[in-house]
Design a protein around this motif. Structure first.
Motif, PDB file in Angstrom:
ATOM      1  N   MET A 232       0.791  -1.117   0.003  1.00 33.29           N
ATOM      2  CA  MET A 232      -0.092   0.353  -0.004  1.00 33.29           C
ATOM      3  C   MET A 232       0.612   1.242  -0.023  1.00 33.29           C
ATOM      4  O   MET A 232       0.516   2.317  -0.577  1.00 33.29           O
ATOM      5  N   ARG A 233       2.101   1.164   0.475  1.00 38.86           N
ATOM      6  CA  ARG A 233       3.141   2.025   0.283  1.00 38.86           C
ATOM      7  C   ARG A 233       3.125   2.788  -1.063  1.00 38.86           C
ATOM      8  O   ARG A 233       3.708   3.980  -0.951  1.00 38.86           O
ATOM      9  N   ALA A 234       3.061   1.969  -1.889  1.00 43.21           N
ATOM     10  CA  ALA A 234       3.416   2.493  -3.205  1.00 43.21           C
ATOM     11  C   ALA A 234       2.233   2.729  -3.856  1.00 43.21           C
ATOM     12  O   ALA A 234       1.853   3.575  -4.852  1.00 43.21           O
ATOM     13  N   THR A 235       0.985   2.083  -3.498  1.00 48.21           N
ATOM     14  CA  THR A 235      -0.197   2.351  -4.103  1.00 48.21           C
ATOM     15  C   THR A 235      -1.095   3.689  -3.698  1.00 48.21           C
ATOM     16  O   THR A 235      -1.476   4.404  -4.647  1.00 48.21           O
ATOM     17  N   TRP A 236      -0.720   4.190  -2.441  1.00 44.36           N
ATOM     18  CA  TRP A 236      -1.265   5.399  -2.107  1.00 44.36           C
ATOM     19  C   TRP A 236      -0.730   6.606  -2.798  1.00 44.36           C
ATOM     20  O   TRP A 236      -1.393   7.320  -3.316  1.00 44.36           O
ATOM     21  N   PRO A 237       0.758   6.634  -2.874  1.00 43.29           N
ATOM     22  CA  PRO A 237       1.308   7.756  -3.768  1.00 43.29           C
ATOM     23  C   PRO A 237       0.702   7.600  -5.263  1.00 43.29           C
ATOM     24  O   PRO A 237       0.607   8.882  -5.865  1.00 43.29           O
ATOM     25  N   ALA A 238       0.640   6.350  -5.735  1.00 41.85           N
ATOM     26  CA  ALA A 238       0.116   6.177  -7.261  1.00 41.85           C
ATOM     27  C   ALA A 238      -1.124   6.872  -7.154  1.00 41.85           C
ATOM     28  O   ALA A 238      -1.661   7.528  -8.262  1.00 41.85           O
ATOM     29  N   GLU A 239      -1.977   6.491  -6.238  1.00 42.82           N
ATOM     30  CA  GLU A 239      -3.369   6.816  -6.279  1.00 42.82           C
ATOM     31  C   GLU A 239      -3.607   8.465  -5.999  1.00 42.82           C
ATOM     32  O   GLU A 239      -4.150   9.363  -6.985  1.00 42.82           O
ATOM     33  N   ALA A 240      -2.683   9.010  -5.290  1.00 42.91           N
ATOM     34  CA  ALA A 240      -2.913  10.595  -5.281  1.00 42.91           C
ATOM     35  C   ALA A 240      -2.101  11.221  -6.338  1.00 42.91           C
ATOM     36  O   ALA A 240      -2.618  12.067  -6.902  1.00 42.91           O
ATOM     37  N   HIS A 241      -1.207  10.601  -6.955  1.00 42.67           N
ATOM     38  CA  HIS A 241      -0.613  11.166  -8.153  1.00 42.67           C
ATOM     39  C   HIS A 241      -1.493  11.139  -9.429  1.00 42.67           C
ATOM     40  O   HIS A 241      -1.760  12.259 -10.221  1.00 42.67           O
ATOM     41  N   ALA A 242      -2.153  10.065  -9.564  1.00 43.07           N
ATOM     42  CA  ALA A 242      -3.307   9.958 -10.826  1.00 43.07           C
ATOM     43  C   ALA A 242      -4.482  10.906 -10.281  1.00 43.07           C
ATOM     44  O   ALA A 242      -4.849  11.488 -11.213  1.00 43.07           O
ATOM     45  N   ALA A 243      -4.725  10.979  -9.276  1.00 41.44           N
ATOM     46  CA  ALA A 243      -5.810  11.831  -8.775  1.00 41.44           C
ATOM     47  C   ALA A 243      -5.577  13.513  -9.353  1.00 41.44           C
ATOM     48  O   ALA A 243      -6.239  14.144  -9.563  1.00 41.44           O
TER      49      ALA A 243
END
Length: 125
Positions: A1-12
């Motif tokens: 999840m530590r990689a997923t959350w920044p990816a979510e925020a960046h995509a958003a």
């Protein structure tokens, strides 16, 4: 999840993001290590010799499957460095795509939904 959350925020925020999950299992100790921490390092750098590689390969030369996986992973990193695109669909909120790196690489949408729910619940995010 530590990689997923920044990816979510960046995509958003309008950025492009890609995720991959390295799931190739080390053959050392009869496979007991599985896809352990650091097992991706020899693949990422194409370095199948040395102390870490020797440990992760159980003192044997890497398999052809590993060599092919390493070539694919390095090609993806080179493409990303050269163009900003590692190949394959980007991760988005609507389509949380992750490339699963194993003997036969695949694409998966939200490959760890239970883990995502647990982390969300326990982190307060």
């Amino acid at each position: 999840m530590r990689a997923t959350w920044p990816a979510e925020a960046h995509a958003a925020a309008g950025g492009r993001a890609w995720l991959y999950d390295f799931t190739w299992s080390s053959p050392a100790f009869g496979g007991a290590l599985g896809a352990c921490h650091t097992v991706d390092i020899p693949a990422t750098f194409g370095h199948a010799r040395g102390p870490l590689s020797g440990f992760l390969f159980g003192g044997k030369p890497p398999s052809q499957d590993f060599t092919r996986l390493s070539e694919q992973l390095r090609s993806s990193w080179i493409s990303f460095a050269a163009s900003g695109d590692p190949g394959g669909p980007p991760f988005t909120a609507d389509r949380p795509t992750t490339r699963v790196r194993d003997v036969e690489p695949t694409l998966a949408e939200d490959p760890l939904p239970a883990s995502r729910r647990i982390w969300r619940k326990n982190s307060g995010l």
